[in-house]
Design an enzyme around this catalytic site. Sequence first.
Site, mmCIF file in Angstrom:
data_model
loop_
_atom_site.group_PDB
_atom_site.id
_atom_site.type_symbol
_atom_site.label_atom_id
_atom_site.label_comp_id
_atom_site.label_asym_id
_atom_site.label_seq_id
_atom_site.Cartn_x
_atom_site.Cartn_y
_atom_site.Cartn_z
ATOM 1 N N HIS A 34 29.199 43.158 42.983
ATOM 2 C CA HIS A 34 29.216 43.913 44.253
ATOM 3 C C HIS A 34 28.298 45.132 44.143
ATOM 4 C CE1 HIS A 34 32.448 41.706 46.113
ATOM 5 N NE2 HIS A 34 33.360 42.047 45.221
ATOM 6 N N HIS B 115 32.772 40.801 38.119
ATOM 7 C CA HIS B 115 32.894 40.598 39.576
ATOM 8 C C HIS B 115 32.541 41.895 40.321
ATOM 9 C CE1 HIS B 115 35.187 38.958 43.187
ATOM 10 N NE2 HIS B 115 35.173 40.252 43.454
ATOM 11 N N GLU B 116 33.099 43.014 39.855
ATOM 12 C CA GLU B 116 32.845 44.300 40.530
ATOM 13 C C GLU B 116 31.386 44.732 40.363
ATOM 14 O OE1 GLU B 116 34.929 45.322 42.612
ATOM 15 O OE2 GLU B 116 36.593 44.082 41.931
#
Length: 240
Positions: A66, A62-63
């Site tokens: 980004h 998820h990170e």
Amino acid sequence: MVSTYSLGRLFRIRVGLHISWVVLFAFVTWTLAQAFSDLTPLVAAALAALCAMLLFASVVVHEFAHALVARRFDVQTQGITLFIFGGVATLENEPPTPRAEVAIALAGPVVSGAIALAAAGAMAVCDRFDATPLGAGAAIGFAYVAVANAVLAVFNLIPAFPMDGGRVLRALLWMRTRDRRAATIAAALVGVTLAVCAVVASLVMLGSTHAWPYAWYATLGGFIAWSGWTHLRTARTPAG
Ligand SMILES: [Zn+2]
């Protein structure tokens, strides 16, 4: 961050593990082990630890979503760190435009949602075509990954700045007003309000149910409120 151990680099981005993450890992493993109460304690603990590892791998993905979308907008990432409240990608500077902010903020939840769907599909295939104990075990593993990623996607979309949903809210306000500072102040106020409500609700639930996870939810709410407040104070301080 002090007491952060480097796990190495991926896509030229440093991945670190803050010492406080051990508390979260232990808490998640302990909570999951309660759900496997019909297994022997050792097997339950091993299975719970494996599920916790899958959850944190999902957080790291998820990170990275980004960070890699940010790179497309020339915003570099200092590092990705797992800590007691989950994961964070520390960007070196603010997104240049509201559109960039929306793309960077949505990248994480979109990827988590896609992993959830893929894992749900894999679970259905295992369930249908593999009746062996291994197939049943894999189905449970995929089900856990699906649920964990769906929760990650939905939770992060709550519009409590500086969470992903709050960043989308700030970008929309920034687009309307063309004033990033005013948009940050408004989004941070919404974030602090939501987080304080979550803390109060968690404490009420903790008081009535004595279920320990509510203590952690209250602490997480407190951290989001503090982060929102910090952004609010920074934005209200006149530059120069
Ligand atoms: Zn995110």
